[in-house]
Every structure is written in C-alpha cells, then in structure tokens.
Design an enzyme around this catalytic site. Structure first.
Site, PDB file in Angstrom:
ATOM      1  N   SER A   1      18.683  12.852  85.884  1.00 52.60           N
ATOM      2  CA  SER A   1      17.896  12.307  87.112  1.00 52.60           C
ATOM      3  C   SER A   1      17.077  13.308  87.946  1.00 52.60           C
ATOM      4  CB  SER A   1      18.476  11.677  88.077  1.00 52.60           C
ATOM      5  OG  SER A   1      19.322  12.453  88.698  1.00 52.60           O
ATOM      6  N   LYS A  27      19.651  14.893  94.878  1.00 48.97           N
ATOM      7  CA  LYS A  27      18.563  14.266  94.794  1.00 48.97           C
ATOM      8  C   LYS A  27      17.190  15.020  95.535  1.00 48.97           C
ATOM      9  CE  LYS A  27      20.161  10.710  92.284  1.00 48.97           C
ATOM     10  NZ  LYS A  27      20.008  10.949  90.927  1.00 48.97           N
TER      11      LYS A  27
END
Length: 166
Positions: free
Chosen positions: A39, A84
């Site tokens: 990701s 993230k």
C-alpha cells in the site's frame, strides 16, 4: 552465593536501568519499526524488509503536517499498526475521487491514504481516523542500506482544500 550476587548486582542494576531508559526513549522520543506491504509503494518497497525511524515527539501536541507518513493503530483492528500518508487535517475538505464526493474532516480526526491507491485499505474505506490513534511520524528509511533516506512529504494534487483557504 552472596559473593556471586554482589559481583553480579552492578550488571543487573545496569541492565534494568538501561532497559527502563530504552523503553522510555522508545515510547516518548523515537523508535525503529518494520514497515511493509504494497500500500505504500514506492515509498516503501513491498519486496524487501523495510525498517524506518519513527519520531514520537510530534504526538505531544499532534504536530503533524499534510503529506507526512505516519504510524497509527488501525481503526478496524486495534492490534494492527499501519503506515499511511496523512492527507488532510481537522477542518480540511477532501475530494474523494472514487466516490466523487467532497467531505469535511471532523475535529479530532485526520484523513490517511496509502501511496498505492489500488491496493491500500485506508480512509477511503473506513473514513476519517481519530488523531488519538497516531503512534508517530515516519521520518527516515534506515534499512535496507541502499535505500537509507529521509521520507519525503508528498500531497495529491487538487484534492485538498485546507481549512481557512476559501
């Protein structure tokens, strides 16, 4: 027995003191953590073990900025720690391309997304994340040696309207 203990005690005391200092430092200042998964590609390579320096000093006053890479507890599974990119802060407006929707980030929350949108489970799936779940800011990639570098701040173009900009 007493003599052996007297000889060992300075080493035991030093080990305990060092352990307490180390844990305190890791909790309040900085630590090294493993980051992985597809990701956050290309910031972190999913094919290699990546180790990163995480600054925790930013947590005292939630001193984070748009574009920072952050470590946080997953809002879906509290045992999972995730990495993230912080996209929006409380009060910002964000355009979500997949839903063609514009949302305002509520107070006490932020918007987090992976760099590789196609495979990232992030705020686009579970919404704004409470700031209280942040564990630190990823500042440097420290392993593998050929990728040692500062983690750059990046922002998606044209999707964020910071609070007070309109």
């Amino acid at each position: 027995m007493a003599r052996a203990w007297a000889t060992a005690w300075p080493y035991v005391k030093g080990g305990i003191t060092g352990g307490v200092f180390g844990v305190t430092f890791a909790d309040w200042c900085a630590s090294i953590t493993s980051v992985g998964g597809a990701s956050m590609y290309p910031t972190f390579d999913a094919q290699q073990a990546n180790w990163a320096l995480v600054s925790k000093r930013c947590l005292k006053h939630f001193d984070v900025s748009r574009g920072d890479v952050v470590l946080f507890r997953s809002p879906k599974n509290h045992r999972e720690v995730v990495v993230k990119r912080l996209i929006a802060l409380p009060g910002d407006w964000i355009q979500i391309p997949e839903k063609e929707e514009i949302r305002q980030i509520p107070q006490g929350h932020c918007w987090l997304e992976g760099d590789n949108a196609g495979v990232s489970l992030d705020s686009r799936h579970y919404g704004p994340v409470p700031l209280g779940l942040l564990q630190g800011r990823v500042t440097h990639l420290v392993w593998p040696p050929n990728r040692i570098s500062r983690v750059e701040r990046k922002m998606p173009e044209g999707r964020i309207m910071p609070k007070g900009s309109f």
